[in-house]
Design a protein around this motif. Structure first.
Motif, PDB file in Angstrom:
ATOM      1  N   MET B 267       0.673   5.732  20.749  1.00 32.50           N
ATOM      2  CA  MET B 267       1.396   4.815  19.863  1.00 32.50           C
ATOM      3  C   MET B 267       0.483   4.318  18.755  1.00 32.50           C
ATOM      4  N   ALA B 268      -0.770   4.016  19.119  1.00 31.54           N
ATOM      5  CA  ALA B 268      -1.707   3.507  18.123  1.00 31.54           C
ATOM      6  C   ALA B 268      -1.931   4.540  17.025  1.00 31.54           C
ATOM      7  N   TRP B 269      -2.012   5.815  17.422  1.00 30.59           N
ATOM      8  CA  TRP B 269      -2.255   6.846  16.413  1.00 30.59           C
ATOM      9  C   TRP B 269      -1.048   7.055  15.522  1.00 30.59           C
ATOM     10  N   VAL B 270       0.152   6.912  16.102  1.00 28.84           N
ATOM     11  CA  VAL B 270       1.340   7.023  15.263  1.00 28.84           C
ATOM     12  C   VAL B 270       1.370   5.873  14.260  1.00 28.84           C
ATOM     13  N   MET B 271       0.971   4.691  14.718  1.00 26.66           N
ATOM     14  CA  MET B 271       0.942   3.547  13.808  1.00 26.66           C
ATOM     15  C   MET B 271      -0.035   3.804  12.673  1.00 26.66           C
ATOM     16  N   LEU B 272      -1.197   4.352  13.012  1.00 22.86           N
ATOM     17  CA  LEU B 272      -2.186   4.672  11.977  1.00 22.86           C
ATOM     18  C   LEU B 272      -1.569   5.610  10.933  1.00 22.86           C
ATOM     19  N   LEU B 273      -0.856   6.598  11.454  1.00 26.31           N
ATOM     20  CA  LEU B 273      -0.235   7.579  10.567  1.00 26.31           C
ATOM     21  C   LEU B 273       0.790   6.908   9.655  1.00 26.31           C
ATOM     22  N   ILE B 274       1.608   6.043  10.253  1.00 30.67           N
ATOM     23  CA  ILE B 274       2.640   5.356   9.461  1.00 30.67           C
ATOM     24  C   ILE B 274       1.987   4.508   8.380  1.00 30.67           C
ATOM     25  N   ILE B 275       0.951   3.774   8.754  1.00 29.86           N
ATOM     26  CA  ILE B 275       0.275   2.918   7.774  1.00 29.86           C
ATOM     27  C   ILE B 275      -0.331   3.783   6.680  1.00 29.86           C
ATOM     28  N   ALA B 276      -0.927   4.900   7.058  1.00 27.28           N
ATOM     29  CA  ALA B 276      -1.553   5.779   6.068  1.00 27.28           C
ATOM     30  C   ALA B 276      -0.508   6.293   5.079  1.00 27.28           C
ATOM     31  N   ILE B 277       0.637   6.715   5.612  1.00 30.40           N
ATOM     32  CA  ILE B 277       1.685   7.240   4.732  1.00 30.40           C
ATOM     33  C   ILE B 277       2.191   6.152   3.788  1.00 30.40           C
ATOM     34  N   LEU B 278       2.465   4.978   4.345  1.00 30.52           N
ATOM     35  CA  LEU B 278       2.973   3.883   3.513  1.00 30.52           C
ATOM     36  C   LEU B 278       1.976   3.511   2.432  1.00 30.52           C
ATOM     37  N   THR B 279       0.695   3.428   2.819  1.00 34.65           N
ATOM     38  CA  THR B 279      -0.320   3.058   1.842  1.00 34.65           C
ATOM     39  C   THR B 279      -0.391   4.093   0.735  1.00 34.65           C
ATOM     40  N   SER B 280      -0.325   5.375   1.099  1.00 32.75           N
ATOM     41  CA  SER B 280      -0.411   6.377   0.028  1.00 32.75           C
ATOM     42  C   SER B 280       0.828   6.344  -0.854  1.00 32.75           C
ATOM     43  N   ILE B 281       1.976   6.009  -0.255  1.00 30.90           N
ATOM     44  CA  ILE B 281       3.167   5.880  -1.107  1.00 30.90           C
ATOM     45  C   ILE B 281       2.967   4.754  -2.113  1.00 30.90           C
ATOM     46  N   ILE B 282       2.460   3.617  -1.631  1.00 23.86           N
ATOM     47  CA  ILE B 282       2.225   2.493  -2.549  1.00 23.86           C
ATOM     48  C   ILE B 282       1.257   2.924  -3.646  1.00 23.86           C
ATOM     49  N   PHE B 283       0.205   3.651  -3.264  1.00 26.64           N
ATOM     50  CA  PHE B 283      -0.774   4.082  -4.250  1.00 26.64           C
ATOM     51  C   PHE B 283      -0.173   5.080  -5.235  1.00 26.64           C
ATOM     52  N   MET B 284       0.676   5.965  -4.716  1.00 27.01           N
ATOM     53  CA  MET B 284       1.249   6.976  -5.601  1.00 27.01           C
ATOM     54  C   MET B 284       2.179   6.336  -6.627  1.00 27.01           C
ATOM     55  N   THR B 285       2.956   5.337  -6.165  1.00 28.90           N
ATOM     56  CA  THR B 285       3.849   4.694  -7.131  1.00 28.90           C
ATOM     57  C   THR B 285       3.059   3.797  -8.077  1.00 28.90           C
ATOM     58  N   SER B 286       1.831   3.471  -7.677  1.00 26.97           N
ATOM     59  CA  SER B 286       1.112   2.452  -8.444  1.00 26.97           C
ATOM     60  C   SER B 286       0.853   2.886  -9.878  1.00 26.97           C
ATOM     61  N   ARG B 287       0.728   4.215 -10.117  1.00 23.61           N
ATOM     62  CA  ARG B 287       0.420   4.586 -11.495  1.00 23.61           C
ATOM     63  C   ARG B 287       1.598   4.316 -12.441  1.00 23.61           C
ATOM     64  N   PHE B 288       2.765   4.031 -11.880  1.00 24.11           N
ATOM     65  CA  PHE B 288       3.888   3.683 -12.751  1.00 24.11           C
ATOM     66  C   PHE B 288       3.933   2.196 -13.063  1.00 24.11           C
ATOM     67  N   TRP B 289       3.261   1.411 -12.286  1.00 24.65           N
ATOM     68  CA  TRP B 289       3.392  -0.029 -12.534  1.00 24.65           C
ATOM     69  C   TRP B 289       2.078  -0.794 -12.583  1.00 24.65           C
ATOM     70  N   VAL B 290       0.981  -0.161 -12.171  1.00 24.20           N
ATOM     71  CA  VAL B 290      -0.273  -0.905 -12.232  1.00 24.20           C
ATOM     72  C   VAL B 290      -0.984  -0.618 -13.534  1.00 24.20           C
ATOM     73  N   HIS B 291      -1.474  -1.670 -14.126  1.00 23.51           N
ATOM     74  CA  HIS B 291      -2.038  -1.589 -15.458  1.00 23.51           C
ATOM     75  C   HIS B 291      -3.527  -1.918 -15.371  1.00 23.51           C
ATOM     76  N   TYR B 292      -4.362  -0.937 -15.732  1.00 21.77           N
ATOM     77  CA  TYR B 292      -5.804  -1.198 -15.735  1.00 21.77           C
ATOM     78  C   TYR B 292      -6.293  -1.270 -17.160  1.00 21.77           C
ATOM     79  N   GLU B 293      -6.897  -2.384 -17.497  1.00 23.50           N
ATOM     80  CA  GLU B 293      -7.354  -2.585 -18.867  1.00 23.50           C
ATOM     81  C   GLU B 293      -8.400  -1.554 -19.270  1.00 23.50           C
ATOM     82  N   SER B 294      -9.275  -1.237 -18.314  1.00 25.68           N
ATOM     83  CA  SER B 294     -10.408  -0.363 -18.618  1.00 25.68           C
ATOM     84  C   SER B 294      -9.944   1.038 -18.987  1.00 25.68           C
ATOM     85  N   GLU B 295      -8.680   1.376 -18.608  1.00 22.90           N
ATOM     86  CA  GLU B 295      -8.197   2.716 -18.929  1.00 22.90           C
ATOM     87  C   GLU B 295      -7.353   2.687 -20.189  1.00 22.90           C
ATOM     88  N   GLY B 296      -7.540   1.682 -20.968  1.00 23.80           N
ATOM     89  CA  GLY B 296      -6.795   1.593 -22.218  1.00 23.80           C
ATOM     90  C   GLY B 296      -5.305   1.436 -21.968  1.00 23.80           C
TER      91      GLY B 296
END
Lengths: 444, 298
Positions: B267-296
């Protein structure tokens, strides 16, 4: 810039080292102290006979505050009489207790003396966590006044893995004032499940709850026993009944009690903050089905006085059995098994100790202690003794202890009962689910 | 060469405690639990290899598991956004210059300090009790009191409220983020006649987006691992009707109550997997909404 950074780091390092060496120094000296103490102790014990050897025992139990209080007093009494023994208590509530015990067992760190329940005894014994007490019985543990029957309650296979601390019997604790309001001056001598429902209806009509419900794992087993079956098969490999109709009949009745209002709804019961809020305690319910040793606590927290009645029939004697309320077991990893057995002996046979315990862990197994207590105990406790004496005459043998995995089966059946009470599942479906899942748990 | 060795030695010495702790309490348990997840292990007897059976059982034969997964998702997806929203609102309020601001910052952060503690969960039991503050408030508004511990849905929401209430740490991070937005932007916008909401959506949110991303990721991970409040509030049962049986609580029950350590590890490993997937989804969508000043601005 770089230079100043280096200086800063250097300073930090010096401070850290200084702190470390300081710590180290302290540790060393304190370590030395301990060591010298230990050698001194060892010297002492080598000089004297083994009875004076310094012994430290860890002991663990579950319970509520009153039990913690008197158990600590018993420990103090024992330590006064045995100055060489130091006892480290570890106590918790029922839930926390078992969750703490499992990892301790896995790490071979179980306390020397462990309070055990019937539903976990097999599990721990079969996994070689507990020591066989048979060699100590008759020597360290004096069994002259204890019946073989009581000792056998802690048997798993050929060994005794838990020493019975007292006996309990199922009973109905009712409020006689409310009963007479319902038109019963005397409790029906032999009442049946039909009468149970009739009286319940009268209680509802008069604006009372009848009881707090029947805890599934306990009373379903009682019901099965009345019908000549048991919850678990004798060898523990599965369920002890074949006909699911028994399950359906019992839980239909339980469900009807909730629907008619004789038993509070589960959401009402879940909202109660503690036993003080209990409808029975507040005089809003007729009585409560529970183990005999819970009677005194019930009277303590409520203003009213209660009476004993047996559980509903027919075949009460088939259904009833004397249950070891709890055990003291000695862990297999304990290096002080004999000292642990000595303490158990004190707990069971010492009259002074039992004047503190006063039957909270069930009616004492030692007849001598029981007789000595009869003049000591409160009126409430005397009723408990009386009822258990009656039950002794009107019950049948308990049978094999609960199998390993019983804890999980209990959670399963209690969960199903909850679902039935909430109307989430029909008794028929619950019966099938219980059979499949329980068989798979027990089959493992 | 010799000084080099000596320097290295010092280095190893200093890093030693951490490495030892990391090995003993993180790496070895991780490896062990990975191994256990393919075994049937009851804590007492040696583990028995069962292959993927634990994972199969989870998704095909354990309705309770699926149920706990479901309510954990509800808990995370309802709780985390609300908590972030709350944190942001309070951070903006506390970002204004007022004399009492220091006091309020402390007060609002307090619940997070005592966050996961048992005391808070016990207090929560009282607040939501039959005669608790919440029900009294509801009744004074003419709403029927709720049986918070008796109704599975209500019990879950009670847990969600508890998690929202402990918004302090994300609030502090938001506050730091807000402080770093140059005032001149707002001044320029004011000169152009921008309304509060225009400023909020065109300046605050974009400038704050990296901080929002950070908070969202950290809070999601944290929320998945929530254990203490569910344990205390349901008195260890996950009830009523498993309404508060969060993932970690069920994992704990499997491991330490039913002695199914292998299953719990799986169960713990499945949870790790779920968290990993969710985190990468958040990161993948982030380029549409996160604004970094240093990247112009990209």
């Amino acid at each position: 810039m770089k230079k100043s950074l280096l200086v800063l780091l250097g300073m930090m390092m010096i401070l850290w080292l200084a702190a470390c060496s300081g710590d180290g120094g302290n540790e060393e000296t304190s370590g030395d102290d301990n060591a010298s103490e230990e050698t001194a102790d060892n010297g002492d014990s080598e000089g004297a006979e083994s009875g004076d050897e310094e012994v430290t025992l860890r002991i663990a139990w579950w319970g509520s505050q009153p039990r913690h209080d008197y158990t600590l007093e018993v420990i103090k009494l024992y330590e006064e009489q045995h100055p060489n023994v130091t006892i480290e208590p570890e106590y918790a509530s029922w839930d926390d207790y078992w969750q703490k015990l499992a990892p301790q067992a896995a790490a071979n760190e179980l306390p020397d003396i462990v309070q055990m329940d019937l539903s976990y005894l097999s599990q721990y014994a079969e996994n070689n966590q507990l020591a066989d007490l048979s060699p100590f019985i008759g020597s360290n543990i004096d069994d002259t006044n204890i019946s073989q029957n009581a000792i056998d309650g802690g048997k798993v296979g050929d060994g005794v893995y838990g020493f019975n601390l007292g006996v309990n019997a199922l009973s109905f604790h009712y409020n006689p004032e409310i009963m007479s309001e319902l038109g019963y001056d005397e409790f029906p001598e032999e009442w049946t499940w039909e009468e149970y429902q009739e009286i319940s209806q009268k209680a509802v009509d008069a604006g009372y709850y009848f009881d707090n419900g029947l805890k599934a794992d306990v009373f379903f087993n009682y019901y099965l026993r009345q019908n000549g079956k048991r919850l678990y098969a004798e060898d523990g490999s599965g369920l002890g009944y074949e006909d699911d109709q028994l399950f359906v009949d019992f839980f239909k009745m339980v469900q009807e009690q909730v629907e008619s209002g004789a038993t509070p709804t589960p959401d009402f019961l879940a909202q109660l903050a503690g036993p003080e809020d209990d409808p029975v305690v507040k005089g809003e319910g007729v009585g409560i089905f529970q183990w005999s040793n819970q009677f005194v606590g019930l009277e303590d927290i409520s203003e009213s006085s209660f009476e004993f009645a047996p559980t509903p029939g027919p075949n009460v004697d088939q259904g009833l059995f004397l249950k070891p309320s709890m055990f003291f077991s000695v862990s297999e990893n304990s290096e002080q098994k004999e000292a642990a057995a000595d303490f158990i002996n004190f707990f069971i046979n010492d009259v002074e100790a039992n004047k503190l315990i006063l039957g909270d862990r069930g009616v004492p197994v030692s007849s001598e202690v029981k007789d000595a207590l009869l003049s000591e105990v409160s009126e409430a406790q005397a009723k408990v003794f009386e009822y258990v004496a009656w039950a002794e005459e009107n019950s049948t043998a308990m049978g094999a202890p609960d199998p390993a995995g019983a804890g999980e089966v209990i959670e399963l059946i209690d969960g199903l009962q909850e679902q039935i009470a909430y109307g989430e599942i029909s008794p028929e479906d619950a019966a099938t689910q219980f059979r499949t899942q329980a068989e798979s748990i027990l089959g493992n | 060469m010799q000084t080099n060795m000596k320097q290295n030695l010092w280095g190893y010495l200093f890093i030693g405690p951490f490495v030892i702790g990391f090995l003993a309490f993180t790496i070895i348990p991780i490896v062990a639990s990975f191994y256990f997840s393919f075994t049937s292990y009851d804590l007492f007897n040696s583990p028995r290899w069962v292959g993927l059976q634990n994972f199969k059982e989870m998704f095909t034969a354990d309705p309770r598991y699926l149920h706990s997964l479901k309510i954990t998702f509800i808990y995370v997806f309802a709780g985390v956004p609300l908590r972030l929203l709350f944190a942001l609102i309070v951070a903006m309020l506390l970002n204004t210059a007022s004399r009492a601001v220091g006091l309020y910052r402390t007060l609002y952060y307090l619940p997070s300090l005592i966050g996961g503690s048992v005391a808070v969960a016990i207090m929560w039991r009282n607040i939501f009790g039959d005669d608790g503050v919440v029900n009294i408030a509801l009744m004074s508004m003419g709403i029927d009191p709720v049986r918070w511990f008796g109704d599975p849905t209500a019990a879950l929401w009670m847990l969600i409220f508890l998690s929202i209430w402990q918004f302090g740490s994300s609030m502090l991070i938001f506050l730091a983020g807000l402080k770093s937005i140059p005032q001149s932007y707002y001044e320029a916008a004011s000169v152009d006649g921008a309304s509060f909401f225009q400023k909020f959506f065109s300046i605050t949110i974009p400038m704050l987006s990296p901080v929002i991303l950070f908070n969202a990721v950290m809070q999601t991970i944290g929320a998945f691992m929530t254990f203490v409040p569910a344990f205390i509030i349901s008195k260890g049962t996950g009830g009523p009707l498993d309404g508060t049986l969060l993932y970690s609580l069920y994992l704990f029950k499997q491991g330490f109550e039913f002695f199914h350590m292998g299953y719990a590890s799986a169960m713990a490993w499945v949870m790790l997997l779920i968290i990993a997937i969710l985190t990468s989804i958040i990161f993948m969508t982030s380029r549409f909404w996160v604004h970094y000043e240093s990247e112009g601005g990209k």
